[in-house]
Each structure stands twice: as structure tokens, then as C-alpha cells.
Design a protein around this motif. Structure first.
Motif, PDB file in Angstrom:
ATOM      1  N   LYS A 379       3.928  39.684  28.362  1.00 45.83           N
ATOM      2  CA  LYS A 379       3.901  38.252  28.153  1.00 45.83           C
ATOM      3  C   LYS A 379       3.998  37.582  29.513  1.00 45.83           C
ATOM      4  O   LYS A 379       5.020  37.694  30.185  1.00 45.83           O
ATOM      5  CB  LYS A 379       5.055  37.814  27.248  1.00 45.83           C
ATOM      6  N   LYS A 380       2.894  36.937  29.915  1.00 44.39           N
ATOM      7  CA  LYS A 380       2.766  36.409  31.275  1.00 44.39           C
ATOM      8  C   LYS A 380       2.865  37.576  32.253  1.00 44.39           C
ATOM      9  O   LYS A 380       2.012  38.427  32.279  1.00 44.39           O
ATOM     10  CB  LYS A 380       3.789  35.316  31.519  1.00 44.39           C
ATOM     11  N   ASN A 381       3.935  37.706  33.013  1.00 43.63           N
ATOM     12  CA  ASN A 381       4.048  38.797  33.979  1.00 43.63           C
ATOM     13  C   ASN A 381       5.211  39.723  33.680  1.00 43.63           C
ATOM     14  O   ASN A 381       5.626  40.503  34.541  1.00 43.63           O
ATOM     15  CB  ASN A 381       4.201  38.233  35.396  1.00 43.63           C
ATOM     16  N   THR A 382       5.735  39.657  32.464  1.00 39.08           N
ATOM     17  CA  THR A 382       6.912  40.440  32.119  1.00 39.08           C
ATOM     18  C   THR A 382       6.710  41.138  30.786  1.00 39.08           C
ATOM     19  O   THR A 382       6.088  40.588  29.876  1.00 39.08           O
ATOM     20  CB  THR A 382       8.156  39.528  32.041  1.00 39.08           C
ATOM     21  N   TYR A 383       7.244  42.343  30.667  1.00 41.19           N
ATOM     22  CA  TYR A 383       7.220  43.057  29.393  1.00 41.19           C
ATOM     23  C   TYR A 383       8.441  42.653  28.575  1.00 41.19           C
ATOM     24  O   TYR A 383       9.577  42.734  29.055  1.00 41.19           O
ATOM     25  CB  TYR A 383       7.204  44.560  29.626  1.00 41.19           C
ATOM     26  N   VAL A 384       8.192  42.227  27.335  1.00 37.15           N
ATOM     27  CA  VAL A 384       9.264  41.704  26.484  1.00 37.15           C
ATOM     28  C   VAL A 384       9.251  42.426  25.134  1.00 37.15           C
ATOM     29  O   VAL A 384       8.266  43.063  24.747  1.00 37.15           O
ATOM     30  CB  VAL A 384       9.121  40.179  26.272  1.00 37.15           C
ATOM     31  N   THR A 385      10.358  42.276  24.407  1.00 38.97           N
ATOM     32  CA  THR A 385      10.481  42.896  23.094  1.00 38.97           C
ATOM     33  C   THR A 385       9.693  42.116  22.048  1.00 38.97           C
ATOM     34  O   THR A 385       9.434  40.913  22.192  1.00 38.97           O
ATOM     35  CB  THR A 385      11.952  42.960  22.670  1.00 38.97           C
ATOM     36  N   PHE A 386       9.322  42.794  20.965  1.00 33.64           N
ATOM     37  CA  PHE A 386       8.745  42.148  19.791  1.00 33.64           C
ATOM     38  C   PHE A 386       9.875  41.510  18.975  1.00 33.64           C
ATOM     39  O   PHE A 386      11.043  41.867  19.141  1.00 33.64           O
ATOM     40  CB  PHE A 386       7.995  43.171  18.939  1.00 33.64           C
ATOM     41  N   PRO A 387       9.543  40.565  18.086  1.00 28.69           N
ATOM     42  CA  PRO A 387      10.600  39.929  17.274  1.00 28.69           C
ATOM     43  C   PRO A 387      11.388  40.907  16.421  1.00 28.69           C
ATOM     44  O   PRO A 387      12.583  40.734  16.226  1.00 28.69           O
ATOM     45  CB  PRO A 387       9.823  38.928  16.409  1.00 28.69           C
ATOM     46  N   ASN A 388      10.718  41.931  15.900  1.00 35.42           N
ATOM     47  CA  ASN A 388      11.447  42.936  15.117  1.00 35.42           C
ATOM     48  C   ASN A 388      10.683  44.246  15.116  1.00 35.42           C
ATOM     49  O   ASN A 388       9.538  44.316  15.585  1.00 35.42           O
ATOM     50  CB  ASN A 388      11.722  42.457  13.689  1.00 35.42           C
ATOM     51  N   TYR A 389      11.307  45.294  14.581  1.00 37.22           N
ATOM     52  CA  TYR A 389      10.728  46.630  14.623  1.00 37.22           C
ATOM     53  C   TYR A 389      10.956  47.367  13.312  1.00 37.22           C
ATOM     54  O   TYR A 389      11.971  47.158  12.630  1.00 37.22           O
ATOM     55  CB  TYR A 389      11.342  47.460  15.763  1.00 37.22           C
ATOM     56  N   PHE A 390      10.000  48.246  13.003  1.00 37.63           N
ATOM     57  CA  PHE A 390      10.141  49.207  11.915  1.00 37.63           C
ATOM     58  C   PHE A 390      10.368  50.591  12.520  1.00 37.63           C
ATOM     59  O   PHE A 390      10.002  50.838  13.678  1.00 37.63           O
ATOM     60  CB  PHE A 390       8.901  49.213  11.026  1.00 37.63           C
ATOM     61  N   THR A 391      10.938  51.483  11.741  1.00 43.60           N
ATOM     62  CA  THR A 391      11.295  52.810  12.255  1.00 43.60           C
ATOM     63  C   THR A 391      10.227  53.863  11.981  1.00 43.60           C
ATOM     64  O   THR A 391      10.482  55.050  12.167  1.00 43.60           O
ATOM     65  CB  THR A 391      12.624  53.276  11.636  1.00 43.60           C
ATOM     66  N   PHE A 392       9.050  53.445  11.542  1.00 45.46           N
ATOM     67  CA  PHE A 392       8.000  54.408  11.216  1.00 45.46           C
ATOM     68  C   PHE A 392       6.644  53.843  11.604  1.00 45.46           C
ATOM     69  O   PHE A 392       6.462  52.633  11.726  1.00 45.46           O
ATOM     70  CB  PHE A 392       8.005  54.738   9.714  1.00 45.46           C
TER      71      PHE A 392
END
Length: 490
Positions: A379-392
Motif C-alpha cells: 500500500k503506497k510504499n509499505t507492506y501492510v496487513t489485510f483487514p482480516n484472515y482465514f486459516t485455510f
């Protein structure tokens, strides 16, 4: 004829044949006519029906898995009543009409079950009906069975307290971070790949103005030999019968091959000419990176791995092991994570970093595993987390058995145990893996310092370049400097 506007009279012609126009008038007039094929019929929704009847028709809509919307289109040569019914209650109704367009018959269902389309006919009629079910958001559990690949994945779905909401992310780079302190896989029942094989896969979807591609970036492990190789694959998923050729996609490291998947021929690109093989020690820590960029001659897809710890050996080693050019003129190209739509072949617009079998659709059992996984997007010039995650993960044929996933803030911890298919909201976090200060904490007194010199040629017109790495011990560099100074004084 049923419709007149601005001195135009419209009539609906449902079947081919001979038609006559009779005009009765006492005054002079000009007469012009033209025939138009309705776009709604040319791009028919699915399924569709053509009926000739004088009775009412009741059409059941299959029960759906997630909240959905229903679009319908109907055209008839006589007036009829069109109804959308749920649990014997009329949700939407159109009376005494001969045409209903999709835009006006869009209905949203929070509980999409027990739905019917009812068409009431008043006399002999010929009518055409088509409808389409449109998901308001995708269902990651729709294809989930007892077997899956395990890790960390984003499907573009955010589970809130009261409702589930889709989100959309467009990016040019996805990064998966891994830290593996223990891994051993053994498969007793299949002979698809060596029995100790396993893989860590970064799978994403590339969206363009006209094409959709599935991109795979893989560490393929031989866990008994402590070896892994770097492999990639690209599949055209624009439609069920999409193909690739060695003219449409090129690289010095690979080519396109045909694969028979249960009787269906698929065309895969892979770096089959050159798959770098490396020895590893545990713990093994690093990144898998998949980048896309729009060039004048097409789309450049880069697959890379970054190693920052290999046993007690700590360094920053970046390996761009394949650069692939998808030829053509494209207006845009990006990696898409979207929870609102399925891909044209019914898979997901997701990003996933998951463990699975070694290849060829293998299902493998993990006898030992202790690993931590992170998944970021640029995102722009930085790696960021997604809003949420699944385990599979659900976008790969390789499956894993005996992995349990526990989520901590913004990363997943994997150990051996019973599979748990969960969804977690992630805390906000960002990293920049391409700066040395981010890995300075990994250095210790017992580690030999290494200088990495990367030489590369990055011409957009020729993306098939190599990255060369020269590893020079610091002590050797200091020796040369000292020798030069002594020699110069003499």
C-alpha cells in the motif's frame, strides 16, 4: 404492439418468421422500421427458458449459501404477470406487462432460501425468461471439505459483529513472511511426488482489463533431505477453456505445458528450465514476494524469495528467480483481493500463504511443524496487513493434514494437530523487508557477516534478466584493503 413513445411504436418478435405490418390511416404518413436485437438476450443470463404455454409457470431458484441478489429478464408476446416469491410471499411483482428488464427486477435476499419465480399467463403465450444469481459476497467455506491447505489467507471478507461485509484491495505486490523452526512431512499413500515432499505457497490472482490469471510462488521442500527449490506457475482463468502459449507468455526460465486434470486439458506456465535448489537448516526465515507491473509490451510478473535466516547463518539474500512477460496491450494490471465476486471459473479473488503437499495435487501429512506466517500487501510504499484472515486456502490442489492454526494479532502460528477453519480480525501492522535495519535484530556474535552485491539489468522490453549474487566475507574484504595499503606504501 404495446408501447408508443416519441411517435415510435415497438413490437416484440420472439421467433424467426414472416411478419406483416398493416397501417390504416386517412392521412399521409412516413413509415420507417428497423429491427434491434436486445442486448439482454444476446448476453443471456443463465439459466434461460423459452416457453409456449397458456398456464402459469412456477420456477424454483436453488437455495443459496450466502446473501445474494437475483436479476431477471423476461419478454413475452402477450401481457403477463411476473412475480418473485419467497416463502409464499410476493417480494416483487410486475402486472400486465410484456417486458421486464434486469435493472428493474434486481432483488436482494438476506436469507436466500425458498425462492420462486412465478409467471401468470392469461392466454396462449410465447415468452423468454432468463435469470442470474449474483452473490452480495463470496463464501470462503463453500468449497471447504475436511481437507484443505493450511496457513493464512485473505478472501476479501470482513466478519463484523452484526454483519459480513466484502472489501476490495488492488495492489501490485503481495508478500508472505515465514519463520519455520520445525518441519517434517511424510505421505504414505500417494506416489505423485517424493513422500517427504511439502510446499509453502503464495497464491494470488492477477486482474487485467481483459484477462484473469492465477499466480503461484512456491517453496517446494524435501523435508528429509533439508532441501527446497523455488518454483512458480501461471494459469489463465479468464474462462473455463482459456489457454496459454509460448508466444503469449515468455521467460528464459520456463515454458507452457499441457496438463491433464481429470480429463480436462489445462495450460500452465512454469519455470521448468530453471528451478533454483538450495540446502536449508532450521530455523528458516524469509519472504516470498510476487510483483506485477504494467509495461509497454505487456505485464511483467516477478517471482522472488528473500532469505534472512538459514539455521545459524543470518544474511539478507534476495533471489529474483523468474521474470515472466505476459504479452499484449493492457490498460491496467493489478493483484486483486475481492470478497464480492468469484473469478470467471468460480474460484476466489484471494491471497493466501499456505502449506500443502509437494505438488501434482498431493495430500500430505505433516508429522512435525512449527511455523509462523504473515501475509501483507503493498500500500503506497509499505507492506501492510489485510483487514482480516482465514486459516485455510482454497486456491490450490495440494492439501495438508494434521495442521492446526492459531492466530495472534496479525500473524498465524502453525503446529501439528487437528485442523481448525477459522476467521480472525487482524490488527494493523506494517513492514519494509527491503531495508537492512529491519533484520538487524537477527544478527548475533556467532554469525559471520556477509556483504551481498546484487547485479541486475531491468529493461522493460526484455524482462528475462537474472539476478546475480556475490557473497563476500567481510574478513576477505578487509584483507584486500590492508594488502592494498601496504603495497601502495612500498
Amino acid at each position: 404492439m404495446n408501447y408508443t413513445k416519441n411517435n415510435l411504436t415497438s413490437g416484440l418478435l420472439l421467433i424467426q418468421g414472416k411478419y406483416e405490418v398493416v397501417v390504416k390511416s386517412t392521412n399521409q404518413f412516413n413509415f420507417h422500421y428497423y429491427i434491434i436485437k436486445l442486448k439482454c438476450i444476446q448476453k443471456a443470463l443463465c439459466p434461460s427458458f423459452l416457453f409456449s404455454t397458456n398456464e402459469s409457470v412456477l420456477i424454483p431458484i436453488p437455495d443459496l449459501e450466502t446473501p445474494e441478489a437475483l436479476k431477471a429478464f423476461i419478454i413475452s408476446n402477450v401481457s403477463l404477470t411476473f412475480e418473485i416469491i419467497q416463502c409464499n410471499k410476493i417480494i416483487k411483482e410486475y402486472e400486465n406487462t410484456t417486458i421486464v428488464f434486469s435493472n428493474y427486477s434486481y432483488v436482494y435476499f438476506k436469507n436466500p432460501k425458498n425462492i420462486f419465480i412465478k409467471i401468470c399467463i392469461y392466454k396462449d403465450s410465447l415468452f423468454y425468461l432468463s435469470y442470474k444469481v449474483i452473490p452480495c459476497f463470496i463464501n470462503p467455506y463453500l468449497k471447504l471439505s475436511s481437507l484443505s491447505s493450511e496457513g493464512i489467507a485473505s478472501y476479501g471478507i470482513l466478519n463484523e459483529t452484526k454483519a459480513t461485509k466484502p472489501y476490495l484491495i488492488k495492489t501490485t505486490s503481495i508478500l508472505g513472511k515465514f519463520n519455520i523452526s520445525c518441519i517434517l512431512a511424510y505421505n504414505y499413500s500417494q506416489n505423485l511426488v517424493p513422500p517427504c515432499s511439502a510446499s509453502l505457497q503464495l497464491n494470488v490472482v492477477l486482474k487485467t482489463c481483459s484477462q484473469v490469471y492465477w499466480l503461484q510462488n512456491v517453496l517446494e521442500f524435501l523435508t528429509l533431505k533439508h532441501e527446497f527449490k523455488l518454483a512458480d506457475e501461471i494459469l489463465n482463468i479468464t474462462c473455463i477453456d482459456s489457454t496459454l502459449s509460448n508466444y503469449s507468455i515468455t521467460s528464459l526460465n520456463g515454458y507452457v505445458t499441457m496438463v491433464n486434470q481429470s480429463g480436462k486439458i489445462e495450460y500452465y506456465y512454469g519455470n521448468y528450465y530453471c528451478q533454483p535448489e538450495l540446502k536449508y537448516c532450521l530455523p528458516l526465515c524469509g519472504y516470498l514476494v510476487t510483483n506485477v507491473s504494467l509495461e509497454k509490451c505487456g505485464i511483467l510478473v516477478s517471482f522472488a524469495a528473500i532469505l534472512i535466516k538459514n539455521g545459524s547463518f543470518t544474511c539478507y539474500k534476495e533471489i529474483v528467480y523468474d521474470n515472466v512477460l505476459i504479452h499484449g496491450k493492457f490498460k491496467f494490471a493489478y493483484i486483486l483481493v475481492c470478497g464480492k465476486h468469484y473469478t470467471p471459473i468460480g474460484s476466489y479473488y484471494d491471497a493466501e500463504l499456505v502449506f500443502g503437499g509437494g505438488g501434482n495435487g498431493e495430500i500430505t501429512k505433516f508429522c512435525k511443524l512449527n511455523a509462523t506466517l504473515w501475509l501483507f500487501y503493498l500500500k503506497k510504499n509499505t507492506y501492510v496487513t489485510f483487514p482480516n484472515y482465514f486459516t485455510f486456502g482454497e486456491d490450490t490442489a495440494e492439501k495438508a493434514v494434521n495442521i492446526t492454526v492459531n492466530f495472534c494479532k496479525y500473524y498465524a502460528k502453525l503446529t501439528t494437530g487437528k485442523e481448525n477453519f477459522r476467521c480472525y480480525k487482524a490488527s494493523s501492522y506494517s513492514i519494509d523487508p527491503f531495508h537492512y535495519h529491519n533484520i538487524s535484530s537477527l544478527h548475533n556474535s556467532s554469525t559471520k557477516s556477509i556483504t551481498v552485491i546484487t547485479i541486475s539489468s531491468t529493461h522493460a522490453s526484455n524482462p528475462n534478466y537474472y539476478t546475480y549474487e556475490i557473497l563476500i566475507p567481510i574478513s576477505l574484504i578487509l584483507s584486500f584493503i590492508l594488502y592494498y595499503l601496504l603495497f601502495r606504501k612500498r
